[in-house]
Scaffold this motif. Structure first.
Motif, mmCIF file in Angstrom:
data_model
loop_
_atom_site.group_PDB
_atom_site.id
_atom_site.type_symbol
_atom_site.label_atom_id
_atom_site.label_comp_id
_atom_site.label_asym_id
_atom_site.label_seq_id
_atom_site.Cartn_x
_atom_site.Cartn_y
_atom_site.Cartn_z
ATOM 1 N N LYS A 6 77.556 64.988 54.993
ATOM 2 C CA LYS A 6 76.478 64.121 54.516
ATOM 3 C C LYS A 6 76.729 62.643 54.798
ATOM 4 O O LYS A 6 75.802 61.846 54.836
ATOM 5 C CB LYS A 6 76.370 64.303 53.000
ATOM 6 C CG LYS A 6 74.974 64.541 52.506
ATOM 7 C CD LYS A 6 75.001 64.677 50.997
ATOM 8 C CE LYS A 6 73.593 64.579 50.450
ATOM 9 N NZ LYS A 6 73.568 64.880 49.013
ATOM 10 N N THR A 57 70.630 76.723 59.738
ATOM 11 C CA THR A 57 70.740 76.933 58.295
ATOM 12 C C THR A 57 70.736 78.411 57.912
ATOM 13 O O THR A 57 71.431 78.793 56.982
ATOM 14 C CB THR A 57 69.623 76.193 57.535
ATOM 15 O OG1 THR A 57 68.372 76.608 58.050
ATOM 16 C CG2 THR A 57 69.771 74.694 57.676
ATOM 17 N N PHE A 89 78.816 75.194 52.547
ATOM 18 C CA PHE A 89 77.916 74.606 51.554
ATOM 19 C C PHE A 89 77.666 73.128 51.870
ATOM 20 O O PHE A 89 76.525 72.647 51.817
ATOM 21 C CB PHE A 89 78.513 74.767 50.149
ATOM 22 C CG PHE A 89 77.894 73.862 49.129
ATOM 23 C CD1 PHE A 89 76.637 74.148 48.600
ATOM 24 C CD2 PHE A 89 78.542 72.701 48.707
ATOM 25 C CE1 PHE A 89 76.047 73.314 47.674
ATOM 26 C CE2 PHE A 89 77.960 71.861 47.792
ATOM 27 C CZ PHE A 89 76.711 72.163 47.267
ATOM 28 N N ASN A 90 78.719 72.387 52.208
ATOM 29 C CA ASN A 90 78.550 70.963 52.521
ATOM 30 C C ASN A 90 77.600 70.751 53.696
ATOM 31 O O ASN A 90 76.822 69.798 53.719
ATOM 32 C CB ASN A 90 79.901 70.310 52.820
ATOM 33 C CG ASN A 90 80.756 70.176 51.564
ATOM 34 O OD1 ASN A 90 80.225 70.206 50.448
ATOM 35 N ND2 ASN A 90 82.061 70.039 51.735
ATOM 36 N N ASP A 97 74.135 71.347 52.489
ATOM 37 C CA ASP A 97 73.737 70.201 51.677
ATOM 38 C C ASP A 97 73.286 69.047 52.580
ATOM 39 O O ASP A 97 72.272 68.398 52.321
ATOM 40 C CB ASP A 97 74.949 69.785 50.816
ATOM 41 C CG ASP A 97 74.531 68.938 49.626
ATOM 42 O OD1 ASP A 97 73.366 69.064 49.190
ATOM 43 O OD2 ASP A 97 75.362 68.149 49.139
ATOM 44 N N ILE A 119 69.260 72.455 50.204
ATOM 45 C CA ILE A 119 69.683 72.960 48.900
ATOM 46 C C ILE A 119 69.129 72.035 47.829
ATOM 47 O O ILE A 119 69.436 70.844 47.806
ATOM 48 C CB ILE A 119 71.223 73.052 48.820
ATOM 49 C CG1 ILE A 119 71.698 74.146 49.770
ATOM 50 C CG2 ILE A 119 71.677 73.340 47.399
ATOM 51 C CD1 ILE A 119 73.162 74.421 49.728
ATOM 52 N N SER A 120 68.252 72.571 46.965
ATOM 53 C CA SER A 120 67.648 71.723 45.937
ATOM 54 C C SER A 120 68.660 71.481 44.827
ATOM 55 O O SER A 120 69.732 72.076 44.797
ATOM 56 C CB SER A 120 66.425 72.416 45.352
ATOM 57 O OG SER A 120 66.839 73.438 44.492
ATOM 58 N N ARG A 157 71.884 73.672 43.956
ATOM 59 C CA ARG A 157 73.137 72.991 44.214
ATOM 60 C C ARG A 157 74.170 73.364 43.153
ATOM 61 O O ARG A 157 75.275 73.788 43.460
ATOM 62 C CB ARG A 157 72.857 71.496 44.163
ATOM 63 C CG ARG A 157 73.794 70.702 44.931
ATOM 64 C CD ARG A 157 73.314 69.277 45.114
ATOM 65 N NE ARG A 157 74.281 68.650 45.991
ATOM 66 C CZ ARG A 157 75.428 68.156 45.586
ATOM 67 N NH1 ARG A 157 75.660 68.134 44.395
ATOM 68 N NH2 ARG A 157 76.325 67.681 46.411
ATOM 69 N N TYR A 211 75.347 76.935 43.593
ATOM 70 C CA TYR A 211 76.312 77.124 44.681
ATOM 71 C C TYR A 211 77.692 76.610 44.293
ATOM 72 O O TYR A 211 78.713 77.260 44.519
ATOM 73 C CB TYR A 211 75.839 76.414 45.963
ATOM 74 C CG TYR A 211 74.898 77.261 46.779
ATOM 75 C CD1 TYR A 211 75.403 78.244 47.635
ATOM 76 C CD2 TYR A 211 73.528 77.111 46.698
ATOM 77 C CE1 TYR A 211 74.554 79.043 48.388
ATOM 78 C CE2 TYR A 211 72.662 77.896 47.435
ATOM 79 C CZ TYR A 211 73.174 78.862 48.283
ATOM 80 O OH TYR A 211 72.349 79.649 49.011
#
Lengths: 699, 284
Positions: free
Chosen positions: B60, B206, B243-244, B247, B252-253, B257, B260
């Motif tokens: 991110k 994704t 997951f990162n 994100d 991922i809302s 989030r 997860y």
């Protein structure tokens, strides 16, 4: 006379822990000295991130010896036939603290008792204080604790040394493996392993000062303020006063030295609060303004380093500010490439509360509630459109980069306003977006714009109804969603705006809007109404209305706030009036007499026996008409004066008529008459709840 | 002092203080704390002192290489010592002197920070260390790891190497950092920043990532059942990085989030418990 010193040395404490911790230790020490009957000169406290210290002057070597006399049980219980102590006698002796030789027989007019008399030698002061240190450390209240070495030793941060001294002697003690000594530590920049030896308790502050630690917090505060003045002597610039920030900074440094830093003037194009929050909230620096109260590209930071190297330190601090402003600048530039409205759909991705949907759901409800409020205060079409626009955009800034990146979260609302202005929204709408979070705290003002006020009421109502609706009623100690503040804000704004809408209807409206799509707890609505009622009564108190007047007017209905406040004020104005007090006493008699009964018929004029009854009855209907007229004109002062006048008629009635007479028919008819009077009064207030002087003093 | 010299100096310093110099782990991770040497080292009562540099990835934080202070791949230097020495603050400060920061000339602050890694089920109290106003390190006394209360307490020191180097070399942009006498940081990493930013934000598949997450999770659980804690922990690392990436792709809302993160924390808890039972006396 002697001096005691205790210093607890730690790795850096969080800034908000220091003051409560040292205050707690001081109170604890004062209590100890009082309990142990130790006279002393003064207690002094000192505190910094790395130390909590207390000293006491003027102490005696030991407690005074005290002659102890204690009377025990009577001789025939305490002694057996052979004049030996019985079990009861032994028990008394043990508890008395005396020994066998101290026993004697005390003769009183109630008979003979055993007693003890002995000289209790005073304890050594330094020993009392040593024991206190050991018990006091563990009793310091701390919000969060950690362990570092011993499972049973937890504190805010690791404890590394203890100085405990009695004049020039170390008071030997061992607190969970940490041994007391005369060794303290000075400012780190003088050397990391440099030990500071305290030769005697009274030299503590001076020795620390030599080692670049100003131990007394208030002294540091004074130094900082003086330095601020020095920095801008003969200059047009001024440090922006900020008491809370100053308090924090005093808890971050041991040897304060204020230094001016600068950032590139080009950053001044950013909205002011972005800059001040970077400077003050993140870095704990002070903003600097010019003579026209304009923010400048200067700031002042308070260094804990060696003043000799301030240039190096300033250079570093300037770089940090520049990097943060650079970030903010980038966020601002990126965010304003799009209109604020274009962020609204992204609110779908942000959960407001797991059961209450996303921020988009909340926004939609707020928009609808705003429309309802506009309708009920009869707004014109243009204003309605602006209110709707404010509601639609009020949460959009939360998904911009500036707030989404979590660097500037305190700027919610403010960024919304800035982005609205940058995107050409109506300035009042922009201001409304900012103001819909108001009041943000107990000292904050209320929205100035109509749109801010409408949106603030709608947003807060939705939060309170929703959160309580899903069963998360705040408790006495925990109010994580700040519902009290939100509900308080709603009633404050309704009162401030003098909106005549019915609070209960408003709550029902907000509740229904949520319930349309979400299942709420069945018994939530009355709970919410009650929650707001408490806030209304809080508001009356805030407005200076006394508690009994508040209870009295609330009883007569509280859902129309402007009327409620007018009634309360009218009552408050009259309450010192002699005639009013008589009226209250008269009304209490009325209420008391009929209090046992709930069911009354109409009074029958034909059944009246005396003229006083007939007179009261005829005056009642006349009074009723006049009160109604006054109420219609929202003139509560006049209504109350009419009631006051009527007090004479009531007094006259009680003087001449015995209500509780033998004849039940007569008695019931009189009850009915009094009930009719009560009903009239209750339209304004329940005066039986007013406390009059004679009651508070006890009759 | 060049970037590599900073790493070498820290290694030398901590090696002299008795740390084992282990090497970076070979799986992607978001922070040096995820290295198994730290995660497992903090558990149980056996003494542990280790130091290592670790490449970290935070998809991110990618800015296509253009932001002077933010990048999706960077280095941390990590020290973990159990039980924590009484003079650990001074040991840390002296390590700064070892990389050329003279304590007497600076304003060093220990600023309160309650560190928490919800993914690892870990938390501790300590500070951000500020050097003249800039955060250069994280200093934490671990209290819990893998949702297990730990004792003896480990201290964790994490140095943000690029920031430190930018300060020491006095450059405003990571790209200008000298990695070695002959090479700039940008020579080694700029192109990667650009490409990985594109991958992280635009190209990462994704649906593949969602599938991978579930598979790594299942694999970790399967390995725990077989009592193979290290491979199980590797699968946790892979699922965490997956997951990162998800994100960063913004798929991922907020509610998902938390769910997860909870799933990864659960894996961490399983690994910690299995490790305690298998390798620590007090756990068996």
């Amino acid at each position: 006379m002697h001096t005691f010193l205790f210093e607890l040395g730690m790795e850096e404490l969080p800034d908000n822990v220091i003051v409560p911790a040292i205050e707690n230790l001081k109170t604890s020490l004062e209590k100890l000295l009082e309990q142990e009957n130790l006279e002393y000169g003064a207690i002094e406290i000192a505190s910094s991130p790395r130390r909590l210290a207390l000293s006491v002057t003027g102490l005696a070597e030991k407690q005074n010896d005290v002659e102890v006399c204690k009377l025990g049980p009577s001789v025939n219980i305490a002694l057996d036939s052979g004049n030996e102590l019985t079990k009861a006698g032994e028990g008394f002796l043990r508890k008395s603290g005396g020994s066998r030789e101290d026993i004697y027989i005390q003769t009183t007019d109630k008979g003979d008792f055993i007693a003890v008399k002995y000289l209790q030698t005073g304890k050594i002061c330094s020993e009392i204080l040593r024991d206190w240190i050991i018990s006091a450390i563990g009793a310091v209240p701390l919000p969060k604790k950690m362990i570092w070495k011993d499972k049973n030793l937890a504190f805010s941060r690791p404890i590394r040394w203890i100085v405990a001294m009695w004049d020039s002697q170390v008071i030997e003690l061992d607190y969970m493996g940490i041994k007391s000594d005369r060794i303290s530590y000075g400012n780190r920049y003088l050397g990391m392993d440099r030990k500071v030896t305290i030769p005697q308790a009274s030299a503590y502050k001076d020795i620390l000062r030599e080692n670049r630690v100003v131990a007394v917090r208030e002294e540091r505060r004074g130094m900082i303020l003086t330095q601020f003045e020095e920095l801008f002597k003969d200059s047009i610039y001024r440090v922006r006063e900020d008491e809370r920030l100053l308090d924090t900074v005093c808890n971050l440094v041991e040897y304060p030295y204020a230094v001016i830093g600068e950032f590139a003037p080009s950053f001044l194009s950013l909205p002011e609060k972005i800059i001040t929050s970077t400077i003050s909230q993140n870095q704990k620096y002070f903003s600097v303004y010019d003579e026209c109260d304009k923010l400048t590209n200067r700031f002042v930071f308070v260094s804990n380093g060696d003043p000799e190297f301030s240039e190096i330190i300033r250079n570093g601090n300037e770089k940090v500010v520049a990097a943060r402003l650079e970030d903010a600048h980038w966020f601002f530039a990126e965010d304003t490439k799009r209109s604020l409205e274009s962020y609204v759909p992204q609110l779908r991705d942000v959960v407001f509360q797991s059961r209450l949907g996303t921020l988009a759901d909340k926004t939609e409800r707020v928009e609808k509630l705003c429309a309802w409020i506009c309708e009920s205060i009869d707004l014109d079409e243009t204003s309605r459109r602006k209110a709707q626009r404010t509601a639609k955009l009020c949460k959009a800034d939360l998904v911009t980069l500036m707030l989404g990146e979590k660097e500037f979260t305190k700027l919610q609302g403010y960024m919304g306003m800035q982005y609205a202005l940058a995107g050409g929204e109506d300035p009042e709408v922009a201001q409304g977006i900012y103001e819909h979070y108001m009041p943000r705290g107990s000292n904050d003002g209320l929205p100035e714009t109509l749109y801010g006020a409408i949106c603030a009421v709608a947003d807060k109502l939705d939060t309170v109804c929703g959160i309580i609706g899903v069963g998360l009623m705040p408790t006495g100690s925990a109010d994580p969603f700040a519902l009290r503040r939100a509900a308080g804000g709603v009633v404050q704004i309704l009162a401030d705006r003098a909106w005549m809408m019915d609070l209960d209807l408003l709550i029902e409206q907000a509740f229904t809007l949520i319930q349309n799509s979400i299942v709420l707890e069945a018994d939530a609505l009355p709970k919410i109404k009650n929650f707001f009622a408490q806030r209304v009564s809080w508001l009356l108190k805030e407005l200076g209305i006394s508690y009994d007047v508040c209870a009295s007017v609330m009883q007569a209905g509280y859902t129309c706030l402007p009327h409620l406040i007018a009634r309360a004020r009218a009552l408050e104005d009259l309450r010192q009036d002699e005639r009013f007090i008589r009226l209250v006493i008269g009304f209490k008699r009325v209420s008391n007499i009929i209090s046992a009964k709930t069911d009354f018929g109409d009074a029958d004029p034909a059944a009246f026996e005396s003229d006083a009854e007939r007179y009261l009855f005829s005056q009642l209907s006349e009074m009723s008409a006049r009160v109604d007229d006054a109420l219609e004109h929202v003139d509560y002062g006049r209504a109350l004066l009419i009631l006051v006048d009527f007090g004479k008629v009531i007094d006259n009635f009680f003087d001449q008529v015995l209500v509780n007479c033998e004849d039940q028919r007569l008695r019931d008819n009189r009850y009915a008459l009094l009930a009719a009077i009560r009903k009239e009064f209750i339209k304004v207030a329940d005066l039986s709840l007013i406390v009059v002087e004679s009651e508070t003093n006890g009759e | 002092m060049e970037f590599q010299k900073i790493i070498l100096s820290l290694q030398n310093y901590w090696a002299e203080k008795g740390c084992n110099l282990i090497q970076p782990y070979d799986i992607e991770m978001g922070a040096g704390t995820f290295h198994p040497a730290t995660f497992f080292g903090a558990l149980g009562s056996a003494p542990c002192s280790i130091a290592y540099p670790q490449a970290c990835r935070r998809p991110k934080d990618g800015r296509y290489g253009e932001n002077p202070n933010r990048f999706q791949h960077y280095y941390q230097f990590q020290v973990i010592i159990k039980p924590c020495p009484d003079d650990i603050q001074n040991l840390y400060l002296k390590s700064l002197e070892a990389i050329g920061i003279e304590i007497r000339k600076h304003d060093i602050r220990f600023v309160e920070d309650d560190w928490e890694s919800p993914t690892l089920g870990a938390w501790g109290l300590g500070w951000e260390v500020w050097l003249d106003g800039m955060e250069i390190s994280q200093f934490t006394y671990f209290q819990q790891v893998g949702s297990v209360d730990i004792f003896p307490v480990s201290v964790e020191l994490t140095y943000g190497l690029e920031r430190l180097a930018m300060y020491i070399q006095d450059v405003p942009d990571y790209r200008q950092l000298k990695f070695s006498p002959s090479t700039k940081y940008a020579d080694l990493y700029y192109n990667k920043e650009v490409e990985y930013s594109a991958y992280n934000f635009e190209y990462a598949d994704t649906s593949l990532l969602f599938e991978l997450f579930t598979k790594y999770e299942a694999e970790s659980q399967k390995l725990i059942a077989a009592n193979l804690v290290y491979p199980a922990y590797d699968m946790l690392l892979k699922s965490s990085h997956t997951f990162n990436l998800l994100d960063a792709r913004g798929v991922i809302s907020v509610t998902e989030r938390a769910a997860y993160i909870g799933r990864i924390r659960n894996l961490a808890k399983n690994c910690a418990n299995a490790y305690m039972a298998k390798y620590c006396e007090e756990g068996s």
